[in-house]
Design an enzyme around this catalytic site. Structure first.
Site: not given
Ligand code: E4P
Length: 217
Positions: A83
């Site tokens: 990522k």
């Molecule tokens: C996705 O890969 C992220 O880890 C996640 O969906 C972020 O979510 P949040 O905005 O609720 O922290």
């Protein structure tokens, strides 16, 4: 549509996995912090639990270190998706790691132009953050729809991974628009099963059944 679970909590993943609905997992530095675990240890355990892609996020912001961290994370298991943040260095790292055949999830996407660039540099997944756009009074679903249209216009293979999902409506709208994947917290995935009329109907059936005096077993 694939279901990814947005957590680094192994117990939560194991529980949902028993239902067969876990197509993958996404983690991020905040979720690793919440888990209280070492990133390598917990990611290895998650990768062994699920067959699909498990996103593990680099912590570096500079290209060279992103590449080094991405390669190290990739060694954890064959189902790792590295990522990378949607920055200039992140896009360069996406290009390099994708060329090496690694699975890459480009995260923190907040515009269709960012998503277009991520597709151009070979991202496997693009993660537009719905909830965080809603938080600042913009419509996160518009972004999912725009990216879907642009990718379909040109046949980009990058998968739209609807992220930062906070409610069952986000899941429903993502499915209607045609997101390839949603990643949601376990609580939201469980909430998908709930309907008050199901509960009410079941109460009535159980009450009537007890009055029949019958048993099935
Ligand atoms: C996705 O890969 C992220 O880890 C996640 O969906 C972020 O979510 P949040 O905005 O609720 O922290």
């Amino acid at each position: 549509m694939d279901f990814f679970v947005d957590t680094a909590n192994v117990d939560e993943i194991r529980e949902l996995n028993q239902l067969g609905v876990v197509d993958g997992v996404t983690t991020n530095p905040s979720l690793i912090l919440k888990s209280g675990r070492d990133i390598i240890d917990v990611t290895k355990e998650i990768c062994a639990l699920v067959d699909g892609h498990v996103s593990a996020e680099v912590a570096a912001t500079k290209f060279d270190t992103m590449i080094a961290e991405g390669r190290k994370l990739s060694e954890i298991a064959p189902n790792i998706a590295v990522k990378l943040p949607l920055t200039w260095d992140g896009l360069k790292a996406c290009h390099t790691l994708s060329q090496e055949g690694k699975t890459v999830n480009v995260t923190l996407c907040f515009s269709a132009n960012q998503a277009l660039l991520a597709a151009k540099v070979g991202a496997t997944y693009i993660s537009p953050f719905i909830g965080r756009l809603d938080d600042i009074n913009l419509d996160g679903m518009d972004l999912i729809a725009d990216i879907r249209t642009i990718y379909d216009n040109y046949g980009y293979k990058t998968k739209v991974l609807a992220a930062s999902i906070r409610s069952v409506n986000h899941v429903f709208d993502s499915a209607l628009i045609g997101a390839d994947v949603i990643t949601a917290p376990p609580s939201v995935i469980k909430q998908l099963a709930h309907h008050p009329l199901t509960d009410k109907g079941l109460d009535q059936f159980l009450s009537d059944w007890s009055q029949t005096g019958q048993t099935i077993l």
